[in-house]
Design a protein around this motif. Sequence first.
Motif, PDB file in Angstrom:
ATOM      1  N   ILE A  72     -49.013  11.789 -17.766  1.00 39.15           N
ATOM      2  CA  ILE A  72     -48.784  12.923 -18.646  1.00 39.15           C
ATOM      3  C   ILE A  72     -47.327  13.320 -18.435  1.00 39.15           C
ATOM      4  CG2 ILE A  72     -49.393  15.308 -19.182  1.00 39.15           C
ATOM      5  CD1 ILE A  72     -52.188  14.681 -17.992  1.00 39.15           C
ATOM      6  N   PRO A  73     -46.503  13.225 -19.482  1.00 37.82           N
ATOM      7  CA  PRO A  73     -45.072  13.517 -19.316  1.00 37.82           C
ATOM      8  C   PRO A  73     -44.834  14.936 -18.794  1.00 37.82           C
ATOM      9  CG  PRO A  73     -45.493  12.504 -21.438  1.00 37.82           C
ATOM     10  CD  PRO A  73     -46.837  12.843 -20.842  1.00 37.82           C
ATOM     11  N   TRP A  74     -43.712  15.123 -18.199  1.00 39.44           N
ATOM     12  CA  TRP A  74     -43.342  16.412 -17.611  1.00 39.44           C
ATOM     13  C   TRP A  74     -43.204  17.499 -18.666  1.00 39.44           C
ATOM     14  CZ3 TRP A  74     -38.795  17.995 -19.707  1.00 39.44           C
ATOM     15  CH2 TRP A  74     -37.935  17.030 -20.185  1.00 39.44           C
ATOM     16  N   THR A  75     -43.346  18.687 -18.189  1.00 38.73           N
ATOM     17  CA  THR A  75     -43.082  19.862 -19.035  1.00 38.73           C
ATOM     18  C   THR A  75     -42.213  20.820 -18.233  1.00 38.73           C
ATOM     19  OG1 THR A  75     -45.169  20.892 -18.360  1.00 38.73           O
ATOM     20  CG2 THR A  75     -45.192  19.630 -20.412  1.00 38.73           C
ATOM     21  N   TYR A  76     -42.801  21.787 -17.578  1.00 39.78           N
ATOM     22  CA  TYR A  76     -42.030  22.863 -16.954  1.00 39.78           C
ATOM     23  C   TYR A  76     -41.233  22.465 -15.723  1.00 39.78           C
ATOM     24  CZ  TYR A  76     -45.490  23.180 -13.244  1.00 39.78           C
ATOM     25  OH  TYR A  76     -46.290  22.898 -12.186  1.00 39.78           O
ATOM     26  N   LEU A  78     -40.163  19.185 -14.879  1.00 42.05           N
ATOM     27  CA  LEU A  78     -39.456  17.918 -15.054  1.00 42.05           C
ATOM     28  C   LEU A  78     -40.075  16.766 -14.256  1.00 42.05           C
ATOM     29  CD1 LEU A  78     -35.758  19.173 -15.056  1.00 42.05           C
ATOM     30  CD2 LEU A  78     -37.293  18.847 -17.000  1.00 42.05           C
ATOM     31  N   LYS A  79     -41.354  16.911 -13.875  1.00 45.28           N
ATOM     32  CA  LYS A  79     -42.060  15.864 -13.147  1.00 45.28           C
ATOM     33  C   LYS A  79     -43.358  15.539 -13.875  1.00 45.28           C
ATOM     34  CE  LYS A  79     -40.292  17.061  -8.635  1.00 45.28           C
ATOM     35  NZ  LYS A  79     -40.608  17.186  -7.232  1.00 45.28           N
ATOM     36  N   PRO A  80     -43.635  14.265 -14.072  1.00 42.40           N
ATOM     37  CA  PRO A  80     -44.903  13.918 -14.719  1.00 42.40           C
ATOM     38  C   PRO A  80     -46.079  14.153 -13.772  1.00 42.40           C
ATOM     39  CG  PRO A  80     -43.787  11.938 -13.981  1.00 42.40           C
ATOM     40  CD  PRO A  80     -42.850  13.094 -13.715  1.00 42.40           C
ATOM     41  N   VAL A  81     -47.257  14.133 -14.343  1.00 38.63           N
ATOM     42  CA  VAL A  81     -48.508  14.168 -13.594  1.00 38.63           C
ATOM     43  C   VAL A  81     -49.243  12.882 -13.932  1.00 38.63           C
ATOM     44  CG1 VAL A  81     -50.769  15.293 -13.451  1.00 38.63           C
ATOM     45  CG2 VAL A  81     -48.697  16.675 -13.523  1.00 38.63           C
ATOM     46  N   VAL A  82     -49.898  12.294 -12.974  1.00 40.23           N
ATOM     47  CA  VAL A  82     -50.709  11.109 -13.240  1.00 40.23           C
ATOM     48  C   VAL A  82     -52.169  11.544 -13.264  1.00 40.23           C
ATOM     49  CG1 VAL A  82     -51.464   8.868 -12.356  1.00 40.23           C
ATOM     50  CG2 VAL A  82     -49.030   9.489 -12.314  1.00 40.23           C
ATOM     51  N   TRP A  83     -52.843  11.184 -14.342  1.00 39.26           N
ATOM     52  CA  TRP A  83     -54.246  11.526 -14.505  1.00 39.26           C
ATOM     53  C   TRP A  83     -55.080  10.307 -14.110  1.00 39.26           C
ATOM     54  CZ3 TRP A  83     -56.225  16.197 -15.446  1.00 39.26           C
ATOM     55  CH2 TRP A  83     -57.600  16.269 -15.625  1.00 39.26           C
ATOM     56  N   LEU A  84     -55.936  10.486 -13.125  1.00 39.17           N
ATOM     57  CA  LEU A  84     -56.877   9.455 -12.702  1.00 39.17           C
ATOM     58  C   LEU A  84     -58.090   9.581 -13.605  1.00 39.17           C
ATOM     59  CD1 LEU A  84     -57.897   7.231 -10.821  1.00 39.17           C
ATOM     60  CD2 LEU A  84     -58.603   9.036  -9.222  1.00 39.17           C
ATOM     61  N   LYS A  85     -58.177   8.726 -14.594  1.00 44.49           N
ATOM     62  CA  LYS A  85     -59.237   8.815 -15.599  1.00 44.49           C
ATOM     63  C   LYS A  85     -60.558   8.270 -15.078  1.00 44.49           C
ATOM     64  CE  LYS A  85     -61.116   9.408 -19.613  1.00 44.49           C
ATOM     65  NZ  LYS A  85     -62.325  10.140 -19.347  1.00 44.49           N
ATOM     66  N   TYR A 109     -47.757   4.750  -6.081  1.00 47.63           N
ATOM     67  CA  TYR A 109     -47.205   4.636  -7.433  1.00 47.63           C
ATOM     68  C   TYR A 109     -46.706   5.991  -7.922  1.00 47.63           C
ATOM     69  CZ  TYR A 109     -47.335   4.458 -12.535  1.00 47.63           C
ATOM     70  OH  TYR A 109     -47.035   4.596 -13.862  1.00 47.63           O
ATOM     71  N   VAL A 110     -47.512   7.021  -7.743  1.00 45.86           N
ATOM     72  CA  VAL A 110     -47.171   8.377  -8.182  1.00 45.86           C
ATOM     73  C   VAL A 110     -45.892   8.858  -7.497  1.00 45.86           C
ATOM     74  CG1 VAL A 110     -47.962  10.777  -8.087  1.00 45.86           C
ATOM     75  CG2 VAL A 110     -49.501   8.987  -8.883  1.00 45.86           C
ATOM     76  N   ALA A 111     -45.801   8.648  -6.206  1.00 45.37           N
ATOM     77  CA  ALA A 111     -44.596   9.037  -5.474  1.00 45.37           C
ATOM     78  C   ALA A 111     -43.386   8.262  -5.989  1.00 45.37           C
ATOM     79  CB  ALA A 111     -44.787   8.798  -3.976  1.00 45.37           C
ATOM     80  N   GLY A 112     -43.581   6.993  -6.284  1.00 40.95           N
ATOM     81  CA  GLY A 112     -42.490   6.141  -6.760  1.00 40.95           C
ATOM     82  C   GLY A 112     -41.929   6.543  -8.109  1.00 40.95           C
ATOM     83  N   ILE A 113     -42.742   7.156  -8.969  1.00 43.05           N
ATOM     84  CA  ILE A 113     -42.240   7.579 -10.282  1.00 43.05           C
ATOM     85  C   ILE A 113     -41.832   9.049 -10.282  1.00 43.05           C
ATOM     86  CG2 ILE A 113     -43.544   5.806 -11.525  1.00 43.05           C
ATOM     87  CD1 ILE A 113     -45.435   8.115 -12.464  1.00 43.05           C
ATOM     88  N   GLY A 114     -41.917   9.695  -9.124  1.00 40.41           N
ATOM     89  CA  GLY A 114     -41.498  11.084  -9.033  1.00 40.41           C
ATOM     90  C   GLY A 114     -42.472  12.076  -9.645  1.00 40.41           C
ATOM     91  N   ALA A 115     -43.728  11.685  -9.741  1.00 42.03           N
ATOM     92  CA  ALA A 115     -44.738  12.596 -10.294  1.00 42.03           C
ATOM     93  C   ALA A 115     -45.077  13.664  -9.259  1.00 42.03           C
ATOM     94  CB  ALA A 115     -45.993  11.828 -10.688  1.00 42.03           C
ATOM     95  N   SER A 116     -45.567  14.799  -9.760  1.00 43.56           N
ATOM     96  CA  SER A 116     -45.854  15.922  -8.871  1.00 43.56           C
ATOM     97  C   SER A 116     -47.281  15.939  -8.348  1.00 43.56           C
ATOM     98  CB  SER A 116     -45.576  17.247  -9.584  1.00 43.56           C
ATOM     99  OG  SER A 116     -46.419  17.379 -10.721  1.00 43.56           O
ATOM    100  N   ALA A 117     -48.208  15.242  -9.024  1.00 49.05           N
ATOM    101  CA  ALA A 117     -49.603  15.318  -8.604  1.00 49.05           C
ATOM    102  C   ALA A 117     -50.428  14.228  -9.262  1.00 49.05           C
ATOM    103  CB  ALA A 117     -50.190  16.680  -8.984  1.00 49.05           C
TER     104      ALA A 117
END
Length: 153
Positions: A72-76, A78-85, A109-117
Amino acid sequence: MAAIMVRPFGRQDVGAVHALMRALAIFEGYDDKFRLTEADLVEHGLGPSPRFGVLVAERENVIVGIAVHYIIPWTYDLKPVVWLKELYVTEAARGMAVGHALVEQLRQYVAGIGASAIKWTVLKSNMPAKAFYRSLGGRPDEIWESWQLKIDP
């Protein structure tokens, strides 16, 4: 105990991934609505602009678990979130750290792309899944609750 290898899925894995996704649909009670085909997995997961990723866990050269996820692209912040579907481990491989290995690879993977959660949902009645997620440090969101707006065809 045999080693668990976790890696992104490829074309050679489509049949096994599809079978595990169907098994999850049966487990969660929506198999009558399951419409995904192997061709859909190829087109939308392995095509030129993938909409999702799948990590597969192999044990003795057999795929025994999957972690389907999307960004899920970033919003407030500037970090994306990864959704575990979808996280699913075959019944025979449960208790063998397959789920842990999948989530750990996803965490890297999440840490590598700079996602927040990493975020996900759990069936209210699935107490074993809740215990598993708690063992990883996961917690229910105390601020947000899950809502939906169904769009009927």
